[in-house]
Design an enzyme around this catalytic site. Sequence first.
Site, PDB file in Angstrom:
ATOM      1  CB  CYS A 187      10.243  -0.646   1.795  1.00 42.14           C
ATOM      2  SG  CYS A 187       8.618  -0.594   0.999  1.00 42.14           S
ATOM      3  CD  GLU A 231       2.538  -3.320  -4.906  1.00 37.02           C
ATOM      4  OE1 GLU A 231       2.787  -2.380  -5.676  1.00 37.02           O
ATOM      5  OE2 GLU A 231       3.401  -4.098  -4.482  1.00 37.02           O
ATOM      6  CD  GLN A 245       6.324   1.193  -5.197  1.00 37.47           C
ATOM      7  OE1 GLN A 245       5.409   1.154  -4.375  1.00 37.47           O
ATOM      8  NE2 GLN A 245       7.410   1.908  -5.009  1.00 37.47           N
ATOM      9  CD  GLN A 288       9.351  -2.141  -5.868  1.00 37.61           C
ATOM     10  OE1 GLN A 288       8.606  -3.081  -5.571  1.00 37.61           O
ATOM     11  NE2 GLN A 288       9.523  -1.106  -5.064  1.00 37.61           N
ATOM     12  N   GLY A 345      -0.555  15.092   8.264  1.00 35.62           N
ATOM     13  CA  GLY A 345       0.096  13.833   8.620  1.00 35.62           C
ATOM     14  C   GLY A 345       0.108  12.852   7.457  1.00 35.62           C
ATOM     15  CG  MET A 386      -4.261   8.794   7.663  1.00 32.57           C
ATOM     16  SD  MET A 386      -4.595   7.311   6.704  1.00 32.57           S
ATOM     17  CE  MET A 386      -6.366   7.225   6.894  1.00 32.57           C
TER      18      MET A 386
END
Length: 446
Positions: free
Chosen positions: A50, A114, A116, A120, A191, A193
């Site tokens: 993304c 991070e 992630q 990938q 929401g 958060m």
Amino acid sequence: MHIIAVGLNFRTAPVEIREKLSFNEQELASAMKTLSGQKSILENIIVSTCNRTEIYAVVDQLHTGRYYVKAFLAEWFGIDKEEFSPYLTIYENDGAIEHLYRVACGLDSMVIGETQILGQVRSSFLLAQEEETIGTVFNQLFKQAVTLAKKAHHETEIGANAVSVSYAAVELAKKIFGDLSSKHVLILGAGKMGQLAVQNLYGSGAKKVTVVNRTFEKAQELANRFSGEAKPFADLQHALSEADILISSTGANDYVVTKQMMSEAERTRKGRPLFMVDIAVPRDLDPELDELETVFLYDIDDLNGIVESNLQERQKAADEIEIMLEAEIVAFKSWLGTLGVVPVISALRQKALTIQAETMKSIDRKLPDLSERERKVLNKHTKSIINQLLRDPIPHAKELAGEKHAEESLELFMKIFNIEQEVALQKEKEEQLHTSITSHSVAYQS
């Protein structure tokens, strides 16, 4: 041969551009196969998330490599090159190697450190291996990048400290209570958060979470995702009497929890402390709550201080990883330098074996009465002579490949041993092998 990295990311391109050049999982294999069939492209891997779309490629020439990667992107997505070219970043050779290492280690991520992105990068690497869109160079480079990233996360604290407000709120709760599994957590607001807070709570061992929201359906939706409990906003007073931890993020214009409300809830709490974290702007929790003896109140400024401190700690870890990067780049370049000598060594060995075979044929003609045993002895000893003669030149050839003027040195080496033609044949075989792998590439898709 050159290495390039062409792409765009959250720093260089707005989401409106990134979403137009984003590969989905289903088309990634087909895209890499298609790119393999383009001129100048020898190996390729596409990493698409993304936040970034990047094409890593081994190319025969830099200018044609850049051109055909851009042309591929334009045709695949049906977009004019002029629309996305201003947002592209292009790294070449050392720069491309360093960029890949930084990406894999999380140093180029929106949230530094991070993990992630490592998953990938690894997934794209495994897919490229499966689809045979990479060869010797990228097999080594990406294997080294993944190994480096794992080492970086293991040996430094790059991912050890919270750098988002919602995660920092949960980390603060863990520091105060330790084990969260027995604590009742109340979340005000469903929401983004609030969702992140619930996700981080369950990831940290919390088992009893209640969500309260003005729109009950949203509270139910969030609670159901994590096997939690939803309560209507009208039950907030009762929920306060049960909670050990409160994390609030409604973003309401007025205070959602006041000192008076909490004073009433304290009647049934029997002196139990309540840890409150307000991550909303404007604030949800009345600052006067901090005057109550059993309430421990933290707001977003307190958490921002924690996040800022943690970011500084992550940056220190990032600086350590930068030093690791330098050593890995040197190691990879050293390995890459030896690739040029592979066809030279192969040609030298082949020429030596050809001479040995011709010598044995000559012996057979001149001494036809040799026994099979005698012939085997001669064959063994002539091969031994060949191996002894090559014992010094081959290591020296490898050393030459690592020198600054490796190409000129290897050319002189080939002239001394008169193996220019043999080397050319070896390289031709490699090119034919690459052509056979990429000749079955698929047609463009848009």
